[in-house]
Design an enzyme around this catalytic site. Sequence first.
Site, PDB file in Angstrom:
ATOM      1  N   GLU A 158       7.163  -3.416   6.396  1.00 18.61           N
ATOM      2  CA  GLU A 158       6.804  -1.989   6.398  1.00 18.61           C
ATOM      3  C   GLU A 158       7.940  -1.148   6.980  1.00 18.61           C
ATOM      4  O   GLU A 158       8.270  -0.071   6.461  1.00 18.61           O
ATOM      5  CB  GLU A 158       5.529  -1.785   7.209  1.00 18.61           C
ATOM      6  CG  GLU A 158       5.129  -0.321   7.403  1.00 18.61           C
ATOM      7  CD  GLU A 158       4.451  -0.083   8.732  1.00 18.61           C
ATOM      8  OE1 GLU A 158       4.447   1.074   9.183  1.00 18.61           O
ATOM      9  OE2 GLU A 158       3.945  -1.050   9.337  1.00 18.61           O
TER      10      GLU A 158
ATOM     11  N   ASP B 156       9.721   1.671   4.642  1.00 20.32           N
ATOM     12  CA  ASP B 156       9.661   3.085   5.016  1.00 20.32           C
ATOM     13  C   ASP B 156      11.028   3.742   4.848  1.00 20.32           C
ATOM     14  O   ASP B 156      11.144   4.868   4.350  1.00 20.32           O
ATOM     15  CB  ASP B 156       9.176   3.199   6.462  1.00 20.32           C
ATOM     16  CG  ASP B 156       9.192   4.619   6.977  1.00 20.32           C
ATOM     17  OD1 ASP B 156       8.384   5.438   6.492  1.00 20.32           O
ATOM     18  OD2 ASP B 156      10.019   4.927   7.865  1.00 20.32           O
TER      19      ASP B 156
ATOM     20  N   ASP C  97       0.747   1.525   4.841  1.00 24.08           N
ATOM     21  CA  ASP C  97       1.703   0.535   5.353  1.00 24.08           C
ATOM     22  C   ASP C  97       2.013  -0.533   4.309  1.00 24.08           C
ATOM     23  O   ASP C  97       3.163  -0.962   4.153  1.00 24.08           O
ATOM     24  CB  ASP C  97       1.141  -0.144   6.605  1.00 24.08           C
ATOM     25  CG  ASP C  97       1.046   0.794   7.796  1.00 24.08           C
ATOM     26  OD1 ASP C  97       1.653   1.882   7.747  1.00 24.08           O
ATOM     27  OD2 ASP C  97       0.364   0.432   8.772  1.00 24.08           O
TER      28      ASP C  97
ATOM     29  N   GLU D 147       4.485   0.516   1.706  1.00 23.18           N
ATOM     30  CA  GLU D 147       5.859   0.455   2.209  1.00 23.18           C
ATOM     31  C   GLU D 147       6.351  -0.989   2.295  1.00 23.18           C
ATOM     32  O   GLU D 147       7.520  -1.269   1.999  1.00 23.18           O
ATOM     33  CB  GLU D 147       5.932   1.146   3.569  1.00 23.18           C
ATOM     34  CG  GLU D 147       5.699   2.649   3.467  1.00 23.18           C
ATOM     35  CD  GLU D 147       5.648   3.345   4.807  1.00 23.18           C
ATOM     36  OE1 GLU D 147       5.826   4.570   4.830  1.00 23.18           O
ATOM     37  OE2 GLU D 147       5.420   2.668   5.837  1.00 23.18           O
TER      38      GLU D 147
END
EC number: 3.1.26.3
Length: 245
Positions: free
Chosen positions: A57, A61, A130, A133
């Site tokens: 994650e 991101d 999450d 990502e």
Amino acid sequence: MNRTRPLPEIKMVSANKTASILEERTGHRFLNLKRLERALTHSSVQAPARANYERLEFLGDRVLGLTVAEMLFEAFPEASEGELSVRLNALVNAETCAAIADEIGLADLIHTGSDIKSLNDKRLLNVRADVVEALIATIYLDGGLEAARSFIQRYWKKRSLETGAARRDAKTELQEWAHQQGNVHPVYAILSRSGPDHDPLFLVEVTVKGFAPEKGEGRSKRIAEQSAAEAMLYREGVWKRDGSA
């Protein structure tokens, strides 16, 4: 407003079956099935720390932010840095990522422990965000930036080109509105911080003299403050739910 879709408890779906489903929905052929499985595994599953999606994650991101920033930079050559930032934040926030998770159908593929049912709607939304990502990171590690860009454009491109004017930052908007109400300033206070260190949830209250306070939640102090500011702007009619000001 629709309630957040609940997540199922962990269930046995073969790695090959999961990969087949996601290859069809993402347009990417997954090379490392163990990593894909990790991208879909929440920390509530009793497994070693590195067996859940948190590290992926983190990487995803950053890849998402870079790719969306690049799309906006090319799509809006006359936009100021401030407008680009507002558009970027709207495209990479938890609500947008969770909506894309629902488009892909990720909720049915996420592995969770039984205690996930105790999480509130906001936390469940964050889990879905999450995992999107983490999925981006998996694609990036499989095929590089071009593969990740292809997936992101597939689900974010149309959203990035929406013609509606970008809404201003909520805290900035509230600051100016409060000033107009009598030269006062919003005051933010943290009411609580819950959850584990790696996934905290902040509850923040904003007050403007002469008006009832509002609260907001978020995975960081900044996000919670933005949420509280948005709540007050909506309540006072400064912002409308259709996106107009």
